[in-house]
Design an enzyme around this catalytic site. Structure first.
Site, PDB file in Angstrom:
ATOM      1  N   ASN A 117      42.301  48.595  41.396  1.00  0.00           N
ATOM      2  CA  ASN A 117      43.025  47.933  40.300  1.00  0.00           C
ATOM      3  C   ASN A 117      44.013  48.904  39.656  1.00  0.00           C
ATOM      4  O   ASN A 117      43.901  49.228  38.476  1.00  0.00           O
ATOM      5  CB  ASN A 117      42.037  47.426  39.242  1.00  0.00           C
ATOM      6  CG  ASN A 117      41.250  46.219  39.707  1.00  0.00           C
ATOM      7  OD1 ASN A 117      41.822  45.203  40.091  1.00  0.00           O
ATOM      8  ND2 ASN A 117      39.938  46.337  39.699  1.00  0.00           N
ATOM      9  N   GLY A 197      34.341  53.934  41.221  1.00  0.00           N
ATOM     10  CA  GLY A 197      33.103  53.955  41.986  1.00  0.00           C
ATOM     11  C   GLY A 197      31.994  54.711  41.287  1.00  0.00           C
ATOM     12  O   GLY A 197      32.193  55.383  40.265  1.00  0.00           O
ATOM     13  N   GLY A 215      29.231  50.351  35.860  1.00  0.00           N
ATOM     14  CA  GLY A 215      28.317  50.408  36.993  1.00  0.00           C
ATOM     15  C   GLY A 215      28.856  49.663  38.200  1.00  0.00           C
ATOM     16  O   GLY A 215      29.906  49.030  38.158  1.00  0.00           O
ATOM     17  N   CYS A 248      34.816  43.837  41.736  1.00  0.00           N
ATOM     18  CA  CYS A 248      33.368  43.902  41.960  1.00  0.00           C
ATOM     19  C   CYS A 248      32.671  42.716  41.290  1.00  0.00           C
ATOM     20  O   CYS A 248      31.454  42.595  41.361  1.00  0.00           O
ATOM     21  CB  CYS A 248      32.794  45.213  41.443  1.00  0.00           C
ATOM     22  SG  CYS A 248      33.208  45.584  39.740  1.00  0.00           S
ATOM     23  N   GLU A 337      26.878  44.922  47.744  1.00  0.00           N
ATOM     24  CA  GLU A 337      28.288  44.761  47.402  1.00  0.00           C
ATOM     25  C   GLU A 337      29.135  44.929  48.651  1.00  0.00           C
ATOM     26  O   GLU A 337      28.889  45.812  49.473  1.00  0.00           O
ATOM     27  CB  GLU A 337      28.710  45.783  46.344  1.00  0.00           C
ATOM     28  CG  GLU A 337      30.130  45.562  45.853  1.00  0.00           C
ATOM     29  CD  GLU A 337      30.549  46.530  44.767  1.00  0.00           C
ATOM     30  OE1 GLU A 337      31.378  46.141  43.934  1.00  0.00           O
ATOM     31  OE2 GLU A 337      30.049  47.675  44.751  1.00  0.00           O
TER      32      GLU A 337
END
Length: 463
Positions: A117, A197, A215, A248, A337
């Site tokens: 982003n 991350g 997170g 995410c 994820e």
């Protein structure tokens, strides 16, 4: 840390502190003017188009439409949330308790920006910082250092035009972008605002400087039998495919009531979903994970690119993948994820099973981040809210378009999502300008409010 990194960062911090000392005297009107001007000079169509194009080209992640939409929505939304909000001087009075609250800057903010982003994040963080009369130094991911410089230069030109020090917003120069410099920046600043991350966030919390980090995501959404499945599938599709799933917050897993499961799959197929079957699941898994880590070749890529990597023939018109799964944890990577246009499908029978699956999936990846539910049963909404370790629960909404704030919900607009202690974070909120101020409490005396023991302890005194 190298001596060169220390000296370079020290020079940036020195410039920022000098600028912040001037901003410390800004009025509320001046602060709001600057934030408005920054937002406007970014969302001008020709500017937003250039930034979105540059971000995609440099990062090779996501797509133009998603990045342009983020700029146009999140920047406007962030400004909307600031409008009329006091961040200078007396910001609150409680006449009953005779408490007055006075806002103060935190000083120099170190901002870390992810390559997923790179377009809206530095703008929002700059606006958040200036709203609190702070200076900010922005360290980008190496993959998007030129995009960051381009954006910060626009912000600096805007500050200069409106009579404010340009050094209220400083970018780490592209030639100096490195882990050493980012580490030094976090150590020397007054507050760290880290988006990225797990490694980056852990480093932020280990820097010795107060920090707001976020997170890992791995959003899960529950779908029950009380909703219009066509409508639900459209929302999930829009969220899952937005910017090729750089967020995410996108639906990594769907936990679906067994009685409507087949209808749900058909509804998703009608919206462009491709159900992976047979040996395609193993092919996709091998393409997505190398030695237990997500492959850069598939993260935030077009579905055609992922299909080619996996050796899967993707029918025309298909925009995302669906994978059926029963297990959760390290032995079942599709439960984690994915940062890609892939969603995993689980079945549940009784609603408690859905709650258990949400908890198991987020415990594997995404503790404290978010979940969603598509239901018209208010009791189920409350049960999911009460019994999951998540900071956000989106009801009947596209998850990635809703978590960080939308025109159609009341969530604060941001791209920094706190995950609480579950996710190793200090905040469980959407982090905004309100987290970038210090507050002095001014207390004046009032009449005694001391209660009697009977009022305090009641029947406990008699037991």
């Amino acid at each position: 840390m190298s001596q060169n990194a220390k000296e370079y960062v020290a020079s940036l911090i020195d410039r920022a502190r000098k600028a912040q000392a001037i901003a410390d005297k800004f009025t509320q009107e001046k602060v709001d003017e600057l934030c408005t001007a920054i937002a406007w000079n970014i969302v001008k169509p020709e500017t937003a188009e250039k930034i979105a194009t540059m971000a995609v080209k440099e990062s090779t992640l996501g797509n133009y439409d998603g990045k342009y939409a983020k700029l146009m929505t999140k920047i406007r939304g962030g400004l909307r949330d600031m409008k009329g909000q006091k961040s200078v001087g007396v910001i609150e009075r409680d006449d009953e308790k005779k408490i007055m609250k006075v806002a103060k800057p935190v000083g120099v903010v170190a901002a870390l920006v992810p390559c997923t982003n790179p377009e809206a994040t530095p703008v929002l963080k700059s606006m958040f910082a200036i709203k609190g009369r702070n200076a900010i130094v922005i360290a980008p991911h190496p993959r998007t250092k030129n995009t960051n410089t381009y954006i910060v230069n626009i912000v600096r030109e805007t500050l200069k035009k409106y009579g404010a020090p340009e050094d209220l917003v400083i970018a780490v120069d592209p030639e100096h972008v490195s882990m050493d410099v980012s580490g030094e920046l976090m150590a020397q600043a007054d507050l760290v605002l880290a988006t990225g991350g797990g490694g980056m966030v852990k480093a932020a919390y280990s820097s010795g400087t107060p920090a707001y980090g976020v997170g890992q995501g791995n959003a899960v959404t529950v779908v029950d039998e009380t909703v219009d499945l066509k409508e639900v599938a459209n929302k999930i599709m829009r969220s899952k495919t937005f910017d090729f799933a750089t967020s995410c917050s996108t639906e990594n897993s769907c936990v679906v009531q067994v009685g409507i499961y087949e209808k749900f799959v058909k509804a998703m197929e009608a919206e462009g979903g491709y159900l992976v079957t047979g040996d395609e699941k193993e092919k996709l898994q091998n393409a997505m994970w190398h030695d237990g880590h997500l492959s850069r070749a598939i993260v935030a890529q077009a579905p055609e690119t992922i299909a080619k990597e996996a050796g899967i023939e993707l029918p025309e018109g298909k925009t995302f993948f669906m994978v059926e799964e029963t297990g959760i944890g390290a032995d079942y990577p599709f439960s984690g994820e994915k940062l890609s246009v892939v969603t995993t499908l689980f079945k549940y029978g009784q609603f408690q099973e859905a709650i258990d699956k949400v908890n198991a999936i987020t415990a594997y990846h995404g503790s404290g981040h978010s979940c969603g539910i598509h239901t018209n049963d208010e009791e189920r909404i409350l049960a999911l809210a009460l019994n999951t370790k998540t900071s956000r629960l989106m009801v009947r909404q596209p998850q990635c378009l809703a978590n960080s704030g939308a025109w159609t919900n009341g969530m604060p607009m941001t791209l920094t999502l706190g995950c609480g202690t579950w996710g190793g974070n200090i905040a469980s909120e959407n982090v905004s300008w309100k987290h970038l101020i210090n507050v002095t409490w001014v207390s004046s005396p009032i009449e005694s409010t001391q209660p009697t023991d009977e009022e305090l302890f009641g029947h406990i005194m008699l037991d």
